[in-house]
Design an enzyme around this catalytic site. Structure first.
Site, PDB file in Angstrom:
ATOM      1  N   ASP A 101      72.869  38.943  29.604  1.00  7.13           N
ATOM      2  CA  ASP A 101      73.256  37.752  30.383  1.00  7.13           C
ATOM      3  C   ASP A 101      73.039  37.915  31.888  1.00  7.13           C
ATOM      4  O   ASP A 101      73.232  36.967  32.648  1.00  7.13           O
ATOM      5  CB  ASP A 101      74.711  37.347  30.082  1.00  7.13           C
ATOM      6  CG  ASP A 101      75.713  38.441  30.423  1.00  7.13           C
ATOM      7  OD1 ASP A 101      75.280  39.554  30.769  1.00  7.13           O
ATOM      8  OD2 ASP A 101      76.929  38.187  30.339  1.00  7.13           O
ATOM      9  N   HIS A 143      82.732  37.104  38.022  1.00  6.77           N
ATOM     10  CA  HIS A 143      82.795  38.157  36.987  1.00  6.77           C
ATOM     11  C   HIS A 143      82.286  39.521  37.445  1.00  6.77           C
ATOM     12  O   HIS A 143      82.612  40.532  36.825  1.00  6.77           O
ATOM     13  CB  HIS A 143      81.992  37.746  35.745  1.00  6.77           C
ATOM     14  CG  HIS A 143      82.544  36.560  35.025  1.00  6.77           C
ATOM     15  ND1 HIS A 143      83.857  36.488  34.594  1.00  6.77           N
ATOM     16  CD2 HIS A 143      81.959  35.378  34.671  1.00  6.77           C
ATOM     17  CE1 HIS A 143      84.048  35.317  33.993  1.00  6.77           C
ATOM     18  NE2 HIS A 143      82.919  34.626  34.031  1.00  6.77           N
ATOM     19  N   GLY A 151      78.400  38.529  33.147  1.00  5.70           N
ATOM     20  CA  GLY A 151      78.542  37.085  32.973  1.00  5.70           C
ATOM     21  C   GLY A 151      77.790  36.238  33.980  1.00  5.70           C
ATOM     22  O   GLY A 151      78.388  35.371  34.623  1.00  5.70           O
ATOM     23  N   ASP A 178      87.858  27.794  36.796  1.00  2.56           N
ATOM     24  CA  ASP A 178      86.685  27.894  35.920  1.00  2.56           C
ATOM     25  C   ASP A 178      87.163  27.994  34.465  1.00  2.56           C
ATOM     26  O   ASP A 178      88.314  28.356  34.207  1.00  2.56           O
ATOM     27  CB  ASP A 178      85.942  29.184  36.311  1.00  2.56           C
ATOM     28  CG  ASP A 178      84.537  29.315  35.761  1.00  2.56           C
ATOM     29  OD1 ASP A 178      83.589  29.025  36.503  1.00  2.56           O
ATOM     30  OD2 ASP A 178      84.387  29.737  34.601  1.00  2.56           O
ATOM     31  N   HIS A 180      86.272  30.212  32.414  1.00 10.43           N
ATOM     32  CA  HIS A 180      86.387  31.637  32.081  1.00 10.43           C
ATOM     33  C   HIS A 180      87.379  32.345  32.998  1.00 10.43           C
ATOM     34  O   HIS A 180      87.529  31.978  34.164  1.00 10.43           O
ATOM     35  CB  HIS A 180      85.018  32.316  32.188  1.00 10.43           C
ATOM     36  CG  HIS A 180      83.987  31.698  31.295  1.00 10.43           C
ATOM     37  ND1 HIS A 180      83.243  30.610  31.680  1.00 10.43           N
ATOM     38  CD2 HIS A 180      83.599  32.014  30.030  1.00 10.43           C
ATOM     39  CE1 HIS A 180      82.429  30.277  30.673  1.00 10.43           C
ATOM     40  NE2 HIS A 180      82.620  31.110  29.674  1.00 10.43           N
ATOM     41  N   ASP A 267      82.564  24.188  34.267  1.00 12.72           N
ATOM     42  CA  ASP A 267      82.334  24.350  32.822  1.00 12.72           C
ATOM     43  C   ASP A 267      83.541  23.919  31.983  1.00 12.72           C
ATOM     44  O   ASP A 267      83.527  24.010  30.757  1.00 12.72           O
ATOM     45  CB  ASP A 267      81.893  25.784  32.469  1.00 12.72           C
ATOM     46  CG  ASP A 267      82.669  26.852  33.207  1.00 12.72           C
ATOM     47  OD1 ASP A 267      83.636  26.522  33.920  1.00 12.72           O
ATOM     48  OD2 ASP A 267      82.313  28.039  33.079  1.00 12.72           O
ATOM     49  N   TYR A 306      77.304  24.213  33.240  1.00  8.97           N
ATOM     50  CA  TYR A 306      75.991  24.386  32.602  1.00  8.97           C
ATOM     51  C   TYR A 306      75.401  23.056  32.121  1.00  8.97           C
ATOM     52  O   TYR A 306      74.269  23.013  31.677  1.00  8.97           O
ATOM     53  CB  TYR A 306      76.098  25.448  31.492  1.00  8.97           C
ATOM     54  CG  TYR A 306      76.724  26.701  32.076  1.00  8.97           C
ATOM     55  CD1 TYR A 306      75.984  27.540  32.912  1.00  8.97           C
ATOM     56  CD2 TYR A 306      78.078  26.971  31.920  1.00  8.97           C
ATOM     57  CE1 TYR A 306      76.565  28.637  33.528  1.00  8.97           C
ATOM     58  CE2 TYR A 306      78.663  28.068  32.541  1.00  8.97           C
ATOM     59  CZ  TYR A 306      77.908  28.895  33.343  1.00  8.97           C
ATOM     60  OH  TYR A 306      78.494  29.967  33.970  1.00  8.97           O
TER      61      TYR A 306
END
Length: 377
Positions: A101, A143, A151, A178, A180, A267, A306
């Protein structure tokens, strides 16, 4: 439709700083995971003429020394090396988190230095008193660890921004909205009581990065200075705002921050390929307004997102919130107009997915956090 509202930063005549240059947008466009996203965001902000109400500041590029305030020399040197060669198969890359990633594509070091520089420039504007709110929508890569990419994040610009703000502001609150968990930022400050990290995020088995349960509270002197709010799929604006406001009210009283860094990854928004939360920009906007009413020096960052058109819709709407402007529903004609079909409107409609967050569970989490914050002195 143009109803002038009270600006969200009312009381401050200084316009927000907006980090932008054509070169900066062009390099941010190169990130493989969000191609051309930076251009789409800027173009929509420009189409609504919001850039005219902000102080546009060209970002500096972060120096090796500035990046090394958090990242290790070995990691930065390796990133620079593979970036020059575009070497995706370097044997050391795996230990530095490069590959999968975080591909080691050519020019990735310049991209990282540009993003880091954008956030550091924004932080410096706050330190210098040039504004009360500084915006870097291309930042928020939360991240990355000190010695590894993770990430889609090669450099932790949020950490670099916080470290820069610490030169002037004693206590800094980091709020991460976010989808995440903001693991890289939490890890960086897990042992200190000078930075409190608050993250609202999806927490479920197998979902990246897998950390951020409510029992993650920080370590040593930083115990109880990490606040995690694990959330399940399908949450919508009203419940999310209730959680966010409840937590931030307690956090503000307990911690008394002197500056805020706000990561607003898009996201969480309905229509994102992550297909997890069911939010709209209006819900995130309410959370943003709640933070802005503290009238502290505030650094605004982007992050995930995204579905590129929805991310541009979201951050443009939030820029309007910061400026106290109600935006016309019709997307103005501009370079990326066709990406906003079939309806060509700014609003985003939640999808018909079930909300997996049970009220009693949410109350349990809020009570637990409130109990922990009693230890913060």
């Amino acid at each position: 439709m143009e109803i002038p509202e009270e600006p969200a930063n009312s009381g401050h005549s200084l316009p927000p700083v907006y980090i932008y240059s054509p070169e900066y947008v062009s390099i941010c466009d190169s990130l493989v995971k969000v191609p051309k996203r930076a251009s789409m965001v800027h173009s929509l902000i420009e189409a609504y003429a919001l850039h005219k109400q902000m102080r546009i500041v060209k970002p500096k590029v972060a120096s090796m020394e500035e990046m090394a305030t958090f990242h290790t020399d070995a990691y930065l040197q390796h990133l620079q090396k593979v970036s020059q060669e575009g070497d995706e198969d370097h044997p050391d890359s795996i230990e530095y988190g490069l590959g999968y990633d975080c591909p080691a594509t050519e020019g990735i070091f310049d991209y990282a230095a540009a993003i880091g520089g954008g956030t550091i420039t924004a932080a410096q504007c706050l330190i210098d008193g040039k504004c009360k709110v500084a915006i870097n929508w291309s930042g928020g890569w939360h991240h990355a660890k000190k010695d590894e990419a993770s990430g889609f994040c090669y450099l932790n610009d949020a950490v670099l921004g916080i470290l820069r703000l610490r030169r002037k502001f004693d206590r800094i609150l980091y709020v991460d909205l976010d989808l995440h968990h903001g693991d890289g930022v939490e890890d960086a400050f897990s042992f200190t009581s000078k930075v409190m990290t608050v993250s609202l995020h999806k927490f479920s088995p197998g979902f990246f990065p897998g950390t951020g349960d409510m029992s993650d509270v920080g370590l040593g002197k930083g115990r109880y200075y990490s606040v995690n709010v694990p959330i399940q799929d399908g949450i919508q604006d009203e419940k999310y705002y209730h959680i966010c406001e409840s937590v931030l009210k307690e956090v503000y009283q307990a911690f008394n921050p002197k500056a805020v860094v706000l990561q607003l990854g898009a996201d969480t928004i309905a229509g994102d390929p992550m297909c997890s939360f069911n939010m709209t920009p209006v819900g995130i906007g309410k959370c943003l307004k709640y933070v802005l009413q503290w009238q502290l020096a505030t650094l605004i960052l982007g992050g995930g997102g995204y579905n590129l058109a929805n991310t541009a819709r979201c951050w443009t709407y939030l820029t309007g919130v910061i400026l106290g402007k109600t935006l016309s529903s019709e997307i103005p004609d501009h370079e990326f107009f066709t990406a906003y079909g079939p309806d060509y409107v700014l609003e985003i409609t939640p999808s018909c997915r079930p909300d997996r967050n049970e009220p009693h569970r949410i109350q349990q989490i809020l009570n637990y956090i409130k109990g922990n914050l009693k230890h913060v002195v």
